[in-house]
Structure formats: C-alpha cells, structure tokens
Design a protein around this motif. Structure first.
Motif, PDB file in Angstrom:
ATOM      1  N   SER A  17      34.026  18.490 -39.940  1.00  0.00           N
ATOM      2  CA  SER A  17      34.026  19.364 -41.171  1.00  0.00           C
ATOM      3  C   SER A  17      32.799  20.157 -41.095  1.00  0.00           C
ATOM      4  CB  SER A  17      34.125  18.439 -42.403  1.00  0.00           C
ATOM      5  OG  SER A  17      32.750  17.825 -42.503  1.00  0.00           O
ATOM      6  N   PRO A  18      32.869  21.243 -41.951  1.00  0.00           N
ATOM      7  CA  PRO A  18      31.783  22.093 -42.099  1.00  0.00           C
ATOM      8  C   PRO A  18      30.356  21.142 -42.578  1.00  0.00           C
ATOM      9  CG  PRO A  18      33.595  23.175 -43.065  1.00  0.00           C
ATOM     10  CD  PRO A  18      34.150  21.700 -42.593  1.00  0.00           C
ATOM     11  N   THR A  19      30.692  20.494 -43.337  1.00  0.00           N
ATOM     12  CA  THR A  19      29.709  19.663 -44.003  1.00  0.00           C
ATOM     13  C   THR A  19      28.809  18.842 -42.865  1.00  0.00           C
ATOM     14  OG1 THR A  19      30.935  19.117 -45.937  1.00  0.00           O
ATOM     15  CG2 THR A  19      28.966  17.843 -45.618  1.00  0.00           C
ATOM     16  N   LEU A  20      29.582  18.147 -42.127  1.00  0.00           N
ATOM     17  CA  LEU A  20      29.048  17.534 -40.873  1.00  0.00           C
ATOM     18  C   LEU A  20      28.197  18.583 -40.034  1.00  0.00           C
ATOM     19  CD1 LEU A  20      28.634  14.630 -40.134  1.00  0.00           C
ATOM     20  CD2 LEU A  20      30.226  14.801 -38.273  1.00  0.00           C
ATOM     21  N   ALA A  21      28.763  19.712 -39.707  1.00  0.00           N
ATOM     22  CA  ALA A  21      28.198  20.759 -39.024  1.00  0.00           C
ATOM     23  C   ALA A  21      26.715  21.216 -39.646  1.00  0.00           C
ATOM     24  CB  ALA A  21      29.139  21.786 -38.515  1.00  0.00           C
ATOM     25  N   SER A  22      26.847  21.338 -40.824  1.00  0.00           N
ATOM     26  CA  SER A  22      25.709  21.720 -41.680  1.00  0.00           C
ATOM     27  C   SER A  22      24.672  20.751 -41.253  1.00  0.00           C
ATOM     28  CB  SER A  22      25.951  21.848 -43.236  1.00  0.00           C
ATOM     29  OG  SER A  22      24.727  22.121 -43.622  1.00  0.00           O
TER      30      SER A  22
END
Lengths: 346, 346
Positions: A17-22
């Motif tokens: 998810s984008p969150t984890l990427a961030s």
DNA sequence: TGGCACGACTATATCGATTTAGTACCGTGC
DNA sequence: GCACGGTACTAAATCGATATAGTCGTGCCA
C-alpha cells in the motif's frame, strides 16, 4: 517522458500500500526488512522522488530555509551562500536566497514571502537591529532563527552566527596602533541601523585600553554613502590617519574617496578592511584586511539552522562567562592579513 | 499568534463558498461585483495569503523559477540575480538560486531538484554547451527555458539571453588593434566546456577582418586554472602583447599571473575584461573593460521566463536575418570603458 | 406558458503525499 | 482453546487550495 512516478506507482510495483511505501521511504519502523528492500528497489527503478508540495502541504514543513541578506552586492556573501548550499544539497534541502538591498521594506516583503512559503527556518543578516527578526518570530513562532552579523540587544534568544567580530576589531586596532596611528576612524552603521553592536563596543574597549579617543564614523554602508561620508571626513580639519571598515566592499568606497581627495592610501591614509575578498590583493595598493572563511560561516549557519550542530548551549547551563555580554553561538575565526594599505603614520 | 487564515476562513467571513472565494481572489469572472469586494475585504482583514504548497499541488505550477549559475563566485551574477529578483518580487514569484560551481555533477543535481520542485521555468548559465539543458527539457518538457551566456548550437529552441557578446568582442579587439597590438590572446573555455560560441566566433571574424592571427587560449575559467594557463602563456617564447578575458573576474587571474611573472599590466601586457565590476577601477592598474548592466540582464531574463515580454519572435516568422547565425533573443548593450590596463604596444 | 440560456453561486472531487485508525495474522501463556 | 500482545500491513482521512460539474433563480423569446 511520461509523468513523474508517484508513491502509488512505487507501492504498486512493490506490491504494497502507499502507506507502507511512505513508511519505508521515510525510514520509519514497522516495515519488514525484506519488504523495505523491495520498496526501496522499486523507488530506485522508477526514479521516484516525492513531490515536495504534497509533502509540505501534509507535514507543514517544507525542507527549505530562507537566507535573507542585507546587501548581496557585497561578494563575501557569495561565499556564505556557497557554503550553506553545499551543506544543504547533501541533505536534500533547498535554500531560498533573497536580497534586502539595505531596505527595510524589501526585507519585510521577503520575510513575509518566506513565511508564506513555510520555510522551516530563517537565516538573516538584518538591515537593522532587530525589527525584522520580530516580524519573523511573529509569523512563524518556534521556527529556528539564525542571525548573521548581528549582535544587537534583544537577539539573545536566537542563534547568532558571524565572524569573531571582537577579535577582528582588536586585530585591526592593535595593528594600526603599532604603526603609530593615534587617530583611527571606525566605519559603522548609524545606531538606528546598527545590527552588529559588538563591533563598535569592542572598538571602544580597544581604544580605551590603548588610551585613544574612539572615533566612530556613522554612515549607511552602501558604497555611495560611504564615499560621501569619507570624503567629508577627509575634508575635515583633522582627518584621521587610519580607517577601519566593516568589509572589503566598503573599503572600496574609502579608496574611491581617498583618491578623489588626493590622499594616497597606505601613505596618507591607512585602511583596514574585513573579509579578504579575492580582489583585495589586486587593489592599488593591496588591501590590509581581516580574513574570514565565508564558506565555513555558511556551513555553520546551515548546521545551526538545521539543528545539525550537536549540542546547543542548552537552557540549564549558563556556560562559562556569565559576563555582561552573551557570547555569540558561532564565531568564525579571523586573521589579519597585512598588505600595503596600512603603513606607518607620517 | 493563531494559525494563518485559510481560504475557508475568508469564505466564511464573506458568507460564500470557498470556491467562490478562490475565484474572486484569483480574479476570475463569474463573481458578482459586490460579492467580489466583500471577499477581497475579508481576505485583507484576515491578512490571508494562499498556501503556496496547496496551490502548487493542485495546479502543478509553483510560481517559482530556478536560476542556475555556472559560477557564482563571479560577482557580475549578483547584479543579474538582483535584477531578476527585483522583477520577481513585484509578481509574487520566487526565484530559486543555485550555484553549479563549474561542476556538471552539481549542475545536474540542482536541475533535478528544481524539477522535483516543479519550478515553472529555468534560467541557466550552463557549465557546458548544452547537456544540462537537455536534461531539463527531459524533466519538464514544455517549461520555459532561458539560457544565459550561451550560444552553443542546439540551443536554438530555447530563449537566449546575454550580453551583446559579438559587439563586446569587437570593441575589445578594435581597441587593442588601435593601440598597435597584433598578437592578441583570447581567453575562452575549451570547446567541450564552451557554452558561448558566439564569443570565439566573433573573435576569429574580427581577427580575420584585421588580418591578425587569432590566438584563442583554451582554459577552464575558474581563477586557479586561468592563473596557471596564463602563467604558461607568459612563459612561452612569444607571449602575446594583449589578453581579452571573458570577465573582470577572470581578469583578476591574469593580473595575478602577470604579477607573478614580472609583467606589468598596461605596459608589458594589456588586459581587457568584461562587466565593469565595482572593483575594476580600483585595481592596479585600473582595468579596461566592457561594461554591461547586469541588473538589466536580470530583468530581461525574468521577463522572458515569465512570458512578460510582449511578442516573442514567434514560430511562423523567421525574422529579418535568415543568416547563418540566429540572433540571440536578448542582447544586453555593452560599452567599452578604457582605463590603464591597456596601453600602446612597446 | 414552456423552454432555454445565463449569471451567481455551491458541493464535491482532486492534486500526492503523510497520518490515523484500524485489520489480519501469528505466537505465547495459561 | 482462548485471550493477549505485537508485528506487518492497509483503508480512509487529511493538508489547503483549485477544477469540475452541478444547482437555482431570473429574464427573454417563441
């Protein structure tokens, strides 16, 4: 050339998810080691770079600092800027540079613009003693503030960076005294425009120590005003035998005035500058000056702004002095370079 | 000090929706006159200023330009910067300044940073002929691009701004010719680093017109390299009698080399600079140079970047010349200032 | 009188990141 | 076998502006 990749693209490519990427990209914990590597690899492959506007909008901090110079015509500030930028580039920070051009109005404009840009901190060589610093503190309370070349009262709670002004003045006065000078003029901004009080204070102390009458000469420090003021000084019934200027840049004004009035610098009038610009040794005559490493000052400035300096003086510990005058936070070392603009008094 | 007001606050105060407030504040139509006034008043009372990050995020344009200088040590660029900023402040635009310090690597870094910052345009005095401009065009296709001091081939489709280099060179050569010089060295960057081809080209043309053998001297243009190269030149069996440099800044290097080799500038070796820096007349001897108004160049640069210049040459109309060499888009006028660094050949 | 265009205005989606508030799963202890 | 805690991860809200796609009332024409 398609679009710049977004964090979503990185996330998709890494299958997260984008969150984890961030999280991974910002080095926060709570991401599995293997996954972290996958994300970083994906970002590298796509050449991902975060959109600074989106980030700044969300976080409220912009990864940028303002650097507001009172007078960018003075080339010493080039070195300061270069030093600061050098330090900034390696930490992905942007430095916004602005020139107040000796105008309070312009200074105010730039500060407001900086504030609107949410710069994370401000380094300022203020035009005057401190109004503009107050404005800045109003606009962005709590943001780090560094003042350059400024030691006016009321600046105790900001970080002060500059040359070792007291030592510089002392070197200049002692040098001239040894050459026999007993009437030394000292170029300084008028009190209401004076940011660096230490200089004048030290000059008066040095004169007192040597039993000389201090002779401050108050003038705006742009080239034209200096020329005019020094011309008048040389026309006075008792012109001084030596002049200490606040920079090599203003020393130029003294040279011009001296030339215009038929004084030969180094013989009829000794001149001491500050900074040791590249041109100092090429002037006619070569300029005696106080050398300072502008780049080092720039780096120090950046370190203070970014909090990279390990241990700030701290609140609890009043330090060694406890004297009347607070020491500045960073005093860049200076040294005297003797050339031919100073000579024995005749 | 509370928080900065947001557009929502303005809208609430004026009793309208944020959308309408945005319309009014950006001067778009479709807002009743009375309402518009009410909104503007509310904004003024609250001291509202749009958050540039939010705006940039949404619109994709940042109200900022990048200015990338090949060598900020040269003080002429201070004037250029000052001129550009002056123009920028009045249009609420920010100019990001960076120094490549004669390094391709640094230049690249700064361009990438600028691109990540979504600057709306770039003005660049490139280190080399044009690779970096290509990089920029790749990263932000379509964004306005101004090159400064650069006339290399392949730059025809960007806006070219600079001094009137051809006329400058012509003035210098003619002046020296009249003084009797027949062996004139011409300082220029090596071809692979040369951004401004017009200069060398015009030098060769001028020499041809006068029946002189052109003597270009290829050297990196930082101070140390210039000194070294010129020292070697003076050591050669047939040193030239005159040198034309690309700037007053590099002329300093020539002075230093001449001094080191026992040449007296103005007598044994004539020197012509470019720019007429404030120090030019204070050097020993005072420097003959080609004066240019750096601030004007800065303003021109900004106007071109922002599209404020009324009518660009346009696509359809090839203009007057149709000659071999495209004229640059803005050639800042230059004039010769004769001082004592040039004298009759002996 | 119905329909349509227009002016003035609003609700909602969107830009691209980070933050908050979860969810799913696994191992452990009792 | 179940509660508990922690790790690894995700969905949705959020930052503050602008863009898009309406809504609503009014006037005009057929």
């Amino acid at each position: 050339m398609t679009q710049r990749p977004k964090i979503k693209d990185v996330a998709r490519r890494a299958g997260v998810s984008p969150t984890l990427a961030s999280f991974a990209l910002n080095g926060r914990e709570g991401v599995g080691e293997e996954t972290r590597q996958r994300i970083l690899a994906a970002a590298a492959e796509l050449g991902y770079r975060a959109n600074p506007y989106a980030r700044a909008l969300r976080t409220g901090s912009s990864n940028s600092f303002g650097l507001l110079i009172r007078n960018l015509s003075n080339p010493i500030f080039l070195d300061v800027i270069a030093g600061a930028q050098e330090a900034a580039v390696s930490s992905e920070t942007t430095i916004l540079i602005a020139d107040a051009d000796y105008s309070f109005e312009r200074e105010r404009q730039h500060i407001e613009r900086f504030a609107a840009h949410h710069v994370d901190g401000l380094a300022i060589a203020p035009v005057g003693p401190g109004e503009s610093v107050d404005l800045w503190r109003d606009l962005r309370p709590g943001a780090p503030t560094v003042v350059l070349y400024a030691t006016a009262p009321g600046l105790d709670d900001v970080i002060r960076v500059g040359p070792d002004a007291r030592r510089a003045v002392r070197l200049a006065v002692d040098h001239l005294y040894e050459l026999g000078h007993r009437d030394i003029a000292f170029l300084t901004a008028p009190r209401e425009l004076m940011a660096d009080h230490d200089r004048l204070d030290e000059f008066e102390l040095a004169c007192a120590d040597l039993g000389l009458p201090p002779r401050p000469v108050f003038t705006p420090l742009n080239l034209a005003a200096v020329m005019e003021r020094v011309t008048a000084l040389l026309d006075s019934p008792t012109p001084p035998t030596a002049v200490i200027t606040n920079s090599d840049y203003t020393a130029h004004g003294v040279y011009l005035a001296a030339r215009e009035r038929g004084f030969t610098v180094g013989r009829d009038l000794s001149v001491v500058g500050h900074d040791d610009l590249p041109t100092a040794e090429l002037l006619d005559p070569p300029l005696t000056t106080i050398r300072m490493d502008g780049r080092a000052l720039g780096r120090a400035l950046f370190d203070r702004l970014s909090g990279a300096d390990a241990d700030r003086a701290g609140d609890g510990d009043p330090g060694d002095g406890a004297g009347r005058t607070e020491p500045v936070d960073h005093a860049e070392p200076v040294e005297l370079v003797v050339r031919r603009s100073t000579g024995p008094v005749r």
